[in-house]
Design an enzyme around this catalytic site. Structure first.
Site, PDB file in Angstrom:
ATOM      1  N   ASP A   1      96.226  53.339  30.424  1.00 34.57           N
ATOM      2  CA  ASP A   1      96.513  51.997  30.940  1.00 34.57           C
ATOM      3  C   ASP A   1      97.771  52.079  31.820  1.00 34.57           C
ATOM      4  O   ASP A   1      98.418  53.124  31.945  1.00 34.57           O
ATOM      5  CB  ASP A   1      96.665  50.980  29.798  1.00 34.57           C
TER       6      ASP A   1
HETATM    7  C1  NOJ Z   1      96.843  46.505  32.229  1.00 34.79           C
HETATM    8  C2  NOJ Z   1      95.749  45.985  31.369  1.00 34.79           C
HETATM    9  O1  NOJ Z   1      96.045  46.207  29.999  1.00 34.79           O
HETATM   10  C3  NOJ Z   1      94.405  46.600  31.661  1.00 34.79           C
HETATM   11  O2  NOJ Z   1      93.421  45.923  30.923  1.00 34.79           O
HETATM   12  C4  NOJ Z   1      94.114  46.565  33.126  1.00 34.79           C
HETATM   13  O3  NOJ Z   1      92.843  47.107  33.381  1.00 34.79           O
HETATM   14  C5  NOJ Z   1      95.197  47.345  33.848  1.00 34.79           C
HETATM   15  N1  NOJ Z   1      96.480  46.704  33.617  1.00 34.79           N
HETATM   16  C6  NOJ Z   1      94.936  47.468  35.338  1.00 34.79           C
HETATM   17  O4  NOJ Z   1      95.171  46.277  35.965  1.00 34.79           O
END
Ligand code: NOJ
Length: 732
Positions: A276
């Site tokens: 993430d």
């Molecule tokens: C953080 C989020 O937790 C995740 O779900 C998302 O896909 C990513 N950012 C990318 O934007």
């Protein structure tokens, strides 16, 4: 596993887990030409802003030191980046463009939690397919969804993005979304790979605070959290995203046991593991790594293939390989997985996206119609004491509340390139459905600030035949990093509700939000409540159709709805304990030495699986055909459902079991099947569930899955408190 007779899956989709020898050879040949720096480059995902600006720095792409870019939308901008990769880098390896397309791209659908209320896998698949179709036509290759985090925590803002608290329902929905995203019938001919997330257990963040620690048993991990992930892999999901949270003390993004032993070895996943956003860098504040160099080392050893935005691989991995701290095979394995997906997506043949007018792909009349159907099926009728449906002859309507004529909040937490102008507010919907009614409109109070004008609202309510109050949360009150400790109506909305109720005019509440909202007073006092969630572009029309009987509500909750925050976590598949409370919970000291509260019921406001209709259904003749099945047999269960009311309706019939004795304590109920039946008034239908005995097991003391012979209870009914019961015995 679910009886699929209602769900006739006809569309085909791409299975990214089926390896193709020809592609494997192309990967091998390409890797033979790559330098170590180019390989490491493939393992980096960059954020370069939301659009191409004159100052954008494309040097890393040109140098072959980027594998993917995220969070940029639109063919024109993405083609600029792709050109740098394909035409200006040494090997011309195309970039993979990843984006969050969570509940629609241009055609904005209800939030995922709302869609889950439909229990309609065909429609959920089609909603995902439309989102993918639109996103792909605009340049996205990689969709960071579905979120399959099992979640019992309505304070957590991200409950909006998932499918609720049940792993069985969550697995079916996860599969449907993967099929939709990875459909191979996009008009543009483009393909998309999905990214189930967040691996793992993010939905169990303590106290509902985002990014918080998770401390759960091996049984909860394996029985509640992992099954929806496994389901998406089985369906062909080609990538996953590792979670932010630490899990039992080890952050998921640096958790070797989680990502190598469980994910790769046990679950058999061979796709890309993407971290993430800066989750590798966050290993430092977690106290799991000393600095980014150390964090990258942890992550590569754990099995993260691609680094979202930290640049720990870019900065340190070559050195770590040279020092012998990281085996080069780790890099080769990761790069193979990344290139494989790029080949499977067809990016080497067709790296660019056609820059074109999208009016024949975005927001088409057919998509708007599908969105309307999905939105109607997403809404849940929580209470109705003879008020709904409203007569179309109703002449004077008071439409009240901060969301009554809202065109923005209804888009929900991830509205992508959706526009306020695409939406129908509740006022718009009412004007379409009851054009002759006189509608007086009053905001009544601010959505969340402590400011109100309840007198004006009460005045129009007093003069009306019915007051429709549209209350709840804004889109910014749920979703990532938008958690709430108090999940009641924000601002002065309760004051407004009570003032309007005091006029004596019948009140219908249309509730909106990204989570269940605690509404004990409302449930006690208001005759009709419709949970509309954040329903996307067709919210207003869907609300009006349901309120005036153009459609009959059929949605059922995928979460237990708490009465108060103090009950959280509250979920239907709880353990009985050694001192179980008596059934629906006790109240006020009347049973002191049992598992209950002095000042609150154990029962939820509305149970998991619950939702009313404008008709009623009765269940009878529950028959288990083979009530002594052996471990490898399938249980055949039949039940007759009758529509005992006056209008046609859809009923989502649910089958629950309880394993009475286990080597690990078993939940009081577990969902093991569901089906939707459509019945005319007075009509009956006998439906059949097939439940494999092997699906009735759990994780034993030694951490492996087992199905124990013994006695089980079984219920079929319209929600998780179903009373129609039978039993069976699994034999050795
Ligand atoms: C953080 C989020 O937790 C995740 O779900 C998302 O896909 C990513 N950012 C990318 O934007």
């Amino acid at each position: 596993m679910t009886d699929k007779q209602e769900n006739d899956f006809t569309m085909s989709h791409i299975n990214f887990n089926q390896l193709d020898p020809a592609i494997e050879k192309r990967v091998t040949d390409l890797m033979a030409q790559m330098t170590l720096d180019e390989k490491i480059g493939q393992m980096s995902q960059l954020f370069l802003g939301k659009e191409v600006t004159p100052t954008i720095d494309l040097s890393r792409i040109r140098e072959g030191r980027a594998g993917s870019v995220l969070t940029m939308y639109g063919a024109a901008d993405l083609n600029v980046l792709q050109k740098a990769a394909v035409e200006e880098s040494r090997l011309g390896i195309p970039l993979l463009f990843g984006n969050d397309v969570i509940h629609g791209y241009r055609t904005i659908f209800p939030i995922p939690l709302a869609e889950a209320c439909s229990w309609d896998m065909d429609l959920i698949e089609e909603s995902a397919r439309i989102a993918s179709e639109e996103a792909a036509a605009d340049g996205t290759h990689w969709i960071f969804a579905p979120m399959v985090d099992t979640c019992r925590e309505p304070r957590w803002g991200r409950i909006a993005e998932g499918s609720g608290e049940d792993p069985f329902l969550g697995s079916e929905i996860g599969r449907a979304r993967v099929r939709g995203f990875q459909s191979d019938s996009h008009a543009s001919g483009k393909k998309v790979v999905s990214c189930p997330k967040h691996f793992a257990a993010y939905g169990f963040s303590e106290a509902g605070k985002d990014y918080n620690s998770v401390d759960i048993s091996e049984q909860t991990l394996r029985d509640m959290v992992l099954p929806p992930f496994q389901a998406t892999f089985d369906e062909g999901a080609g990538t996953i995203m590792s979670a932010f949270n630490d899990l039992n003390g080890v952050p998921a993004t640096g958790n070797r046991r989680l990502l190598r032993t469980i994910l790769r070895d046990e679950m058999g996943f061979n796709g890309i593991v993407l971290s993430d956003w800066n989750a590798i860098g966050e290993l430092v504040p977690h106290g799991f790594a000393a600095d980014n160099r150390h964090a990258g080392l942890r992550a590569i050893h754990a099995g993260v293939d691609m680094d979202m935005t930290t640049d720990a691989y870019e900065d340190y991995l070559a050195d770590q390989i040279a020092n012998g701290e990281v085996p080069v095979e780790y890099v080769d394995d990761a790069v193979r997985r990344i290139l494989r997906i790029k080949f499977m997506l067809g990016l080497f043949e067709d790296p660019y996206t056609v820059e074109r007018d999208h009016s024949d792909i975005f927001l088409t009349p057919a998509y708007r119609e599908t969105a309307l159907e999905m939105t109607r099926k997403s809404m849940v009728l929580l209470k109705n004491e003879g008020v709904l449906p409203l007569a179309k002859t109703t002449t004077k309507i008071a439409l009240i509340g901060p969301l009554a004529n809202d065109h923005h909040e209804i888009l929900g937490t991830w509205f992508r390139i959706g526009e306020d102008g695409d939406t129908e507010s509740v006022l718009d919907g009412l004007r379409q459905v009851v054009p002759d009614a006189e509608i007086a409109l009053a905001e009544g109070c601010h959505l969340y600030e402590d400011s109100e004008n309840v007198v004006a609202a009460a005045t129009i309510a007093a003069e009306a035949d019915v007051a429709i109050l549209v209350l709840g949360e804004g889109e910014f009150m749920s979703g990532e990093a938008h958690c709430r400790a108090d999940i009641s109506l924000p601002g002065h909305q309760q004051l407004l509700l009570e003032a309007v109720h005091a006029t004596g005019t019948p009140v219908v509440v249309v509730l909106m939000g990204g989570r269940p909202i605690t509404i004990p007073w409302m449930d006690d006092n208001v005759p009709a409540i419709l949970m509309a969630w954040h329903g996307g572009i067709r919210t207003g029309r869907a609300v009006a159709d349901l309120l005036f009987g153009n459609a009959t509500p059929s949605g059922k909750l995928p979460v237990s709805w708490p009465r108060s925050v103090g009950q959280i976590p509250i979920y239907y598949n709880y353990k009985n304990t050694g001192r179980p409370s008596d059934g629906d919970g006790t109240y006020q000291f009347n049973k002191v030495h049992y598992s209950n509260y002095q000042d609150e019921s154990n029962a939820p406001q509305y149970p998991f699986g619950y939702g009313l209709s404008y008709t009623q259904f009765s269940y009878s003749e529950l028959v288990i055909e083979n009530a002594r099945p052996s471990l490898n047999e399938t249980l055949t269960v039949r039940v007759t459902i009758t529509n005992t009311g006056d209008v046609a309706g859809d009923e989502i019939a649910q089958l629950y079991v309880r394993d009475l004795v286990g080597e690990v304590t078993r939940p009081v109920r577990e969902l093991k099947g569901f089906q939707t039946v459509s019945l005319a008034p007075g009509a009956s239908e006998t439906i059949q569930f097939e439940v494999p005995v092997q699906s009735l097991g759990f994780t034993g003391i030694d951490g492996t899955y087992l199905v124990e012979p013994g006695q089980f209870d079984l219920w079929v009914g319209g929600d998780s408190s179903a009373a129609l019961k039978s039993s069976f015995e699994v034999t050795a």
